[in-house]
Motif scaffolding. Sequence first.
Motif, PDB file in Angstrom:
ATOM      1  N   UNK A   1      -7.161   7.403 -11.367  1.00  0.00           N
ATOM      2  CA  UNK A   1      -6.085   6.573 -10.848  1.00  0.00           C
ATOM      3  C   UNK A   1      -6.008   6.503  -9.319  1.00  0.00           C
ATOM      4  N   UNK A   2      -6.560   7.450  -8.605  1.00  0.00           N
ATOM      5  CA  UNK A   2      -6.439   7.488  -7.143  1.00  0.00           C
ATOM      6  C   UNK A   2      -7.527   6.623  -6.515  1.00  0.00           C
ATOM      7  N   UNK A   3      -7.163   5.776  -5.559  1.00  0.00           N
ATOM      8  CA  UNK A   3      -8.156   4.896  -4.938  1.00  0.00           C
ATOM      9  C   UNK A   3      -8.105   4.935  -3.416  1.00  0.00           C
ATOM     10  N   UNK A   4      -7.480   5.962  -2.833  1.00  0.00           N
ATOM     11  CA  UNK A   4      -7.414   6.112  -1.376  1.00  0.00           C
ATOM     12  C   UNK A   4      -7.969   7.486  -0.988  1.00  0.00           C
ATOM     13  N   UNK A   5      -8.424   7.656   0.250  1.00  0.00           N
ATOM     14  CA  UNK A   5      -8.940   8.968   0.685  1.00  0.00           C
ATOM     15  C   UNK A   5      -7.875  10.059   0.553  1.00  0.00           C
ATOM     16  N   UNK A   6      -8.334  11.246   0.185  1.00  0.00           N
ATOM     17  CA  UNK A   6      -7.427  12.396   0.069  1.00  0.00           C
ATOM     18  C   UNK A   6      -7.837  13.548   0.975  1.00  0.00           C
ATOM     19  N   UNK A   7      -9.038  13.480   1.547  1.00  0.00           N
ATOM     20  CA  UNK A   7      -9.536  14.571   2.394  1.00  0.00           C
ATOM     21  C   UNK A   7     -10.042  13.971   3.707  1.00  0.00           C
ATOM     22  N   UNK A   8      -9.643  14.606   4.817  1.00  0.00           N
ATOM     23  CA  UNK A   8      -9.962  14.068   6.132  1.00  0.00           C
ATOM     24  C   UNK A   8     -10.540  15.161   7.033  1.00  0.00           C
ATOM     25  N   UNK A   9     -11.528  14.780   7.827  1.00  0.00           N
ATOM     26  CA  UNK A   9     -12.069  15.647   8.863  1.00  0.00           C
ATOM     27  C   UNK A   9     -12.002  14.893  10.183  1.00  0.00           C
ATOM     28  N   UNK A  10     -12.608  15.464  11.241  1.00  0.00           N
ATOM     29  CA  UNK A  10     -12.604  14.805  12.543  1.00  0.00           C
ATOM     30  C   UNK A  10     -13.288  13.445  12.510  1.00  0.00           C
ATOM     31  N   UNK A  11     -14.253  13.288  11.608  1.00  0.00           N
ATOM     32  CA  UNK A  11     -15.071  12.066  11.649  1.00  0.00           C
ATOM     33  C   UNK A  11     -15.258  11.392  10.297  1.00  0.00           C
ATOM     34  N   UNK A  12     -14.577  11.874   9.260  1.00  0.00           N
ATOM     35  CA  UNK A  12     -14.824  11.286   7.946  1.00  0.00           C
ATOM     36  C   UNK A  12     -13.584  11.362   7.070  1.00  0.00           C
ATOM     37  N   UNK A  13     -13.614  10.580   6.004  1.00  0.00           N
ATOM     38  CA  UNK A  13     -12.583  10.645   4.976  1.00  0.00           C
ATOM     39  C   UNK A  13     -13.254  10.468   3.627  1.00  0.00           C
ATOM     40  N   UNK A  14     -12.708  11.115   2.612  1.00  0.00           N
ATOM     41  CA  UNK A  14     -13.310  11.057   1.289  1.00  0.00           C
ATOM     42  C   UNK A  14     -12.237  11.195   0.222  1.00  0.00           C
ATOM     43  N   UNK A  15     -12.571  10.775  -0.974  1.00  0.00           N
ATOM     44  CA  UNK A  15     -11.657  10.833  -2.108  1.00  0.00           C
ATOM     45  C   UNK A  15     -12.156  11.933  -3.039  1.00  0.00           C
ATOM     46  N   UNK A  16     -11.578  13.114  -2.910  1.00  0.00           N
ATOM     47  CA  UNK A  16     -12.020  14.289  -3.674  1.00  0.00           C
ATOM     48  C   UNK A  16     -10.988  14.739  -4.700  1.00  0.00           C
ATOM     49  N   UNK A  17      -9.719  14.446  -4.444  1.00  0.00           N
ATOM     50  CA  UNK A  17      -8.636  14.901  -5.313  1.00  0.00           C
ATOM     51  C   UNK A  17      -8.269  13.770  -6.271  1.00  0.00           C
ATOM     52  N   UNK A  18      -8.395  14.017  -7.555  1.00  0.00           N
ATOM     53  CA  UNK A  18      -8.325  12.952  -8.544  1.00  0.00           C
ATOM     54  C   UNK A  18      -7.174  13.160  -9.521  1.00  0.00           C
ATOM     55  N   UNK A  19      -6.756  12.052 -10.118  1.00  0.00           N
ATOM     56  CA  UNK A  19      -5.826  12.116 -11.242  1.00  0.00           C
ATOM     57  C   UNK A  19      -6.403  11.246 -12.350  1.00  0.00           C
ATOM     58  N   UNK A  20      -6.646  11.855 -13.498  1.00  0.00           N
ATOM     59  CA  UNK A  20      -7.375  11.224 -14.598  1.00  0.00           C
ATOM     60  C   UNK A  20      -6.481  11.189 -15.832  1.00  0.00           C
ATOM     61  N   UNK A  21      -6.570  10.106 -16.576  1.00  0.00           N
ATOM     62  CA  UNK A  21      -5.793  10.004 -17.814  1.00  0.00           C
ATOM     63  C   UNK A  21      -6.537   9.167 -18.847  1.00  0.00           C
ATOM     64  N   UNK A  22      -6.184   9.391 -20.108  1.00  0.00           N
ATOM     65  CA  UNK A  22      -6.768   8.571 -21.177  1.00  0.00           C
ATOM     66  C   UNK A  22      -5.926   7.341 -21.468  1.00  0.00           C
ATOM     67  N   UNK A  23      -4.772   7.213 -20.783  1.00  0.00           N
ATOM     68  CA  UNK A  23      -3.900   6.050 -20.989  1.00  0.00           C
ATOM     69  C   UNK A  23      -3.178   5.728 -19.686  1.00  0.00           C
ATOM     70  N   UNK A  24      -3.677   4.734 -18.967  1.00  0.00           N
ATOM     71  CA  UNK A  24      -3.098   4.372 -17.673  1.00  0.00           C
ATOM     72  C   UNK A  24      -1.680   3.831 -17.805  1.00  0.00           C
TER      73      UNK A  24
END
Length: 369
Positions: free
Chosen positions: A224-247
């Motif tokens: 369900x998550x579609x935005x970056x969740x982890x940030x450093x000085x020079x990067x961003x990434x989507x590492x923290x997720x929320x998953x479900x079998x029924x949106x």
Amino acid sequence: VNGNLRLFIILFLLFVIQILLILAGIEVNPGPSDDIDSSQSSINSTDMSDFGELFSKSVSILHLNVQSLAPKIDLIQAEYSDFDILAFSETWLNNNHTDESIEILNYQHPFRRDRGPHKVGGGIIVYVKNDIHAQRRIDLESESLEAIWLEIKFKDKKTLLGTFYIPPNSGPDIWEKIEYSLDMASNDNTINYIMATGDFNDNQLAPVNSKITPLLSQFSLTQMIDEPTHFTESSSSLLDLFITNDAHIITYCGVGPPLLDQIRFHCPIISLLNFPKCRQKTFKRKIWLYDRGDYDRYRNILSEKNWDSVINLNNVEQFTTEITKTIIEAAEKCIPNKMITVRLLIKYKVLDKNKSVQKRFKNVPFNGP
């Protein structure tokens, strides 16, 4: 004449002060700048009221890679105590941390999984509000997989909630254990819904070599998550997720502001479920009577502490834990405090002036009261 001269001098001085303020770059009446990037400003009042209304009546879940739980437990309680379920990864806890030392008011005894007495880092923990029925499902867990599964009952619906921490650069064996764990959860015929959250260290912004994506497809799960969740000085990434079998059971899913201002940090992810919040009329809170504190004694206690023994600790976690423990124990001796009972007030501060929540509302009617 003297009156006119006095008025002239006052006006002249005010004029000079105005010129000095302008030259110094100080605005007389500073206000919001017109050229602020809208992506960095607060979401509009309509969106905020929508979130507040949903939050006040929906079951809420927050996950955060906390990177050492014990020193932050008071801050966590202050900032996140309105959420119904709190899940944290990278707790860095061990046998030296008792459950009592990390309990949060109005939550059940914490469900925790530490990495082990001879290993550093890692670990996960889940807090569930007292008015929610939850039980551990150890049968879905694996000895070498950092995961906690809880069976939670919302009215007449049974839900499995898994919390995971997957270390960076984990080998294929870890993902095989995740597959096995998800398979067992999916085959439990007594369960209505499956949800999973955590830090999977699998960047969904660059999913070409994703390890979790094939598993989502295999078990008909949605991330369900579609935005970056982890940030450093020079990067961003989507590492923290929320998953479900029924949106359809998710009415809101988004990313909140970080707990602390750091150069490298994880942001919490927030999910609101399409289940009515259990109404808790009152809850307990500890308050400090600062105006009645004996601060001379407080300073004496801290000055008498053998700080060399703390400074010489090689482990950063032990260092921060010992400092926090010393300060709080001294405060409890010198500053009167007491437990009070207060009425529930939704107060989670999703936004501040320069941070916005990346949000995604689902067009699903709320089934609660």
